[in-house]
Design an enzyme around this catalytic site. Structure first.
Site, PDB file in Angstrom:
ATOM      1  NE  ARG A  28      10.561  -1.783  -7.711  1.00 19.73           N
ATOM      2  CZ  ARG A  28       9.320  -1.331  -7.576  1.00 19.73           C
ATOM      3  NH1 ARG A  28       8.486  -1.380  -8.620  1.00 19.73           N
ATOM      4  NH2 ARG A  28       8.902  -0.837  -6.422  1.00 19.73           N
ATOM      5  CD  GLN A 169       5.242   3.886  -6.553  1.00 19.15           C
ATOM      6  OE1 GLN A 169       4.942   5.069  -6.715  1.00 19.15           O
ATOM      7  NE2 GLN A 169       4.629   2.914  -7.209  1.00 19.15           N
ATOM      8  CD  GLU A 311      -1.144  -1.005  -6.619  1.00 18.40           C
ATOM      9  OE1 GLU A 311      -1.238  -1.221  -7.827  1.00 18.40           O
ATOM     10  OE2 GLU A 311      -1.488   0.067  -6.098  1.00 18.40           O
ATOM     11  CG  HIS A 340      -2.588   4.043  -3.894  1.00 18.96           C
ATOM     12  ND1 HIS A 340      -2.346   2.745  -4.288  1.00 18.96           N
ATOM     13  CD2 HIS A 340      -1.686   4.310  -2.919  1.00 18.96           C
ATOM     14  CE1 HIS A 340      -1.347   2.243  -3.583  1.00 18.96           C
ATOM     15  NE2 HIS A 340      -0.936   3.174  -2.738  1.00 18.96           N
ATOM     16  CE  LYS A 410      -1.925   4.278 -12.828  1.00 17.43           C
ATOM     17  NZ  LYS A 410      -0.787   3.546 -12.290  1.00 17.43           N
TER      18      LYS A 410
END
Length: 435
Positions: A28, A169, A311, A340, A410
């Site tokens: 962000r 998102q 998450e 996801h 990741k």
């Protein structure tokens, strides 16, 4: 793929762990820094930024759009303008933030930008965002990866309705760029319950920190006024979601783990994380700069709604599988996890059951009855959270092998070393776990 034998914790884990910066906050901040630079507001900087595949993909995307991002470590500087060259192509990899935050940014370019990514990313939800951009006048070819955004150099903005029930998102991606739209933007969520609401709250908080006027006083509606995005310095917090597997080690082993740098006031969903830990017989102590969890090593099943923090689901499912044998845990509010990095509900059910567990999918979650687990291969599905969940199971079950520990790159490339270091801190002098 690198197969990794998850180390056992035969005794309580006692360690202090420092985790790198937040992926969500880093990406962000990078987008807001790009917008500030493109507006000519100055040269934004970041410190404590996460360097991982997801954040490097975001840096690569900004460079593809013509911006300059300098820095090889956690200190970054962003400058330049949105001016992609010919044949511009953004690689989204498997990063949802790149897939959903960058198309609105590309719409501000006077160029055609192609988007593609990993094979698994082609199944990730994106159509509602692309439809929203079309509704704002953007020409887009395609409804899923690969797709092309035909930017016109400016975007009027206005009002857009979007069903963000598949991913928060979608909303964040629109809001981040909205102040650069000529008329600003009003976003109205029209679908079922919104998942991961704290991540939209993070977006709103960071926009305000950048001097953007955001009105979120009406539920499921956000209004962003057009105006400048400040070229500020962003200090990125440690990634609290990535800290959870380490805290889980204290819970399952009856040890104590301290996370350094835990913010007293966070833009991340810290309260949600602490609420989950409170269901596990854990004692949580917090200071202005750290969080300590002391586990009992034994806890019963629990019921938890993870809609706001999906998450956490792989780690929480692993903890449920290691609860007192016979106890039942119910994880709900997470139907959106089927879209996801992988179908996380199907993956968790398959892997827990593969090791002799008892996990059943429900329409919006999982029911897990704790049973003794056996050694075996835990498949990661190229999913960082799944790989970390396998590591948690391996603390209690000898002989668990994670088939692709490299998936953790990741968001936490150093995970195997940090995990081994945490466990080594609890061993007698001269002994150590392998990495």
């Amino acid at each position: 793929m690198t197969t990794w034998t998850a180390p056992l914790a035969p005794q309580p884990v006692h360690a202090t762990v420092t985790v790198p910066g937040s992926k969500s906050q880093t990406n962000r901040a990078l987008v807001l820094a790009a917008l500030a630079a493109a507006q000519g507001r100055g040269t934004p900087t970041l410190s404590g930024a996460l360097r991982s595949r997801d954040t490097d993909l975001m840096i690569g995307a900004l460079r593809t759009l013509g911006l300059r991002v300098d820095g090889t470590g956690p200190e970054l500087t962003v400058s330049g303008h949105i001016a992609p060259g010919p044949h511009a192509r953004v690689d989204c990899g498997l990063a949802g933030t790149v897939l959903r935050f960058v198309p609105p940014l590309a719409a501000l370019a006077d160029a055609v930008v192609e988007f593609d990514g990993d094979e698994q990313a082609r199944a990730r939800p994106i159509a509602p965002l692309l439809d929203a951009l079309r509704g704002l006048g953007v020409r887009i070819e395609g409804t899923a990866l690969p797709f092309r955004v035909h930017g016109s150099g400016a975007l009027a903005g206005g009002t857009v309705a979007i069903d963000a029930s598949a991913s928060s998102q979608f909303v964040s991606g629109l809001l981040l760029c909205a102040a650069s739209f000529t008329e600003g933007l009003t976003v109205q969520h029209t679908g079922a319950a919104l998942p991961s609401a704290p991540h939209i709250a993070m977006t709103v908080a960071m926009l305000r920190q950048a001097g953007v006027d955001v009105d979120d006083s009406v539920p499921n509606r956000w209004q962003v006024r057009p105006g400048p995005v400040a070229a500020r310095h962003w200090e990125v917090e440690p990634d609290l979601t990535n800290a959870v597997p380490f805290l889980a080690a204290a819970v399952v082993s009856g040890g104590t783990v301290r996370i350094t740098g835990w913010p007293a006031d966070s833009v991340q969903p810290a309260d949600n994380i602490l609420s989950v830990l409170g269901k596990l017989n854990a004692v949580v102590s917090q200071t202005d700069s750290s969080l300590e969890v002391r586990g009992s090593g034994s806890y019963d099943g629990f019921d938890v709604d993870l809609r706001a923090v999906g998450e956490l689901t792989p780690s929480v499912a692993a903890l449920a599988a290691l609860a007192t044998p016979g106890s039942v845990s119910r994880l709900s509010g997470i139907a959106h996890l089927r879209g996801h990095e992988t179908d996380r509900l199907a993956a968790l059910s398959a892997e827990i059951n593969r090791l002799g567990g008892d996990c059943t999918e429900t329409p919006d979650g999982l029911v897990i009855t704790a049973t003794p687990l056996r050694p075996g291969v835990w498949h990661a599905y190229a999913d960082h959270r799944m790989a970390m969940a396998g590591a948690i199971v391996g603390l209690r079950v000898a002989g668990v092998r994670v088939d692709d520990i490299g998936a953790t790159s990741k968001t936490l490339p150093d995970f195997p070393r940090l995990w081994a270091r945490m466990l080594d801190a609890s061993l007698p002098d001269g002994e150590e776990h392998g990495m």
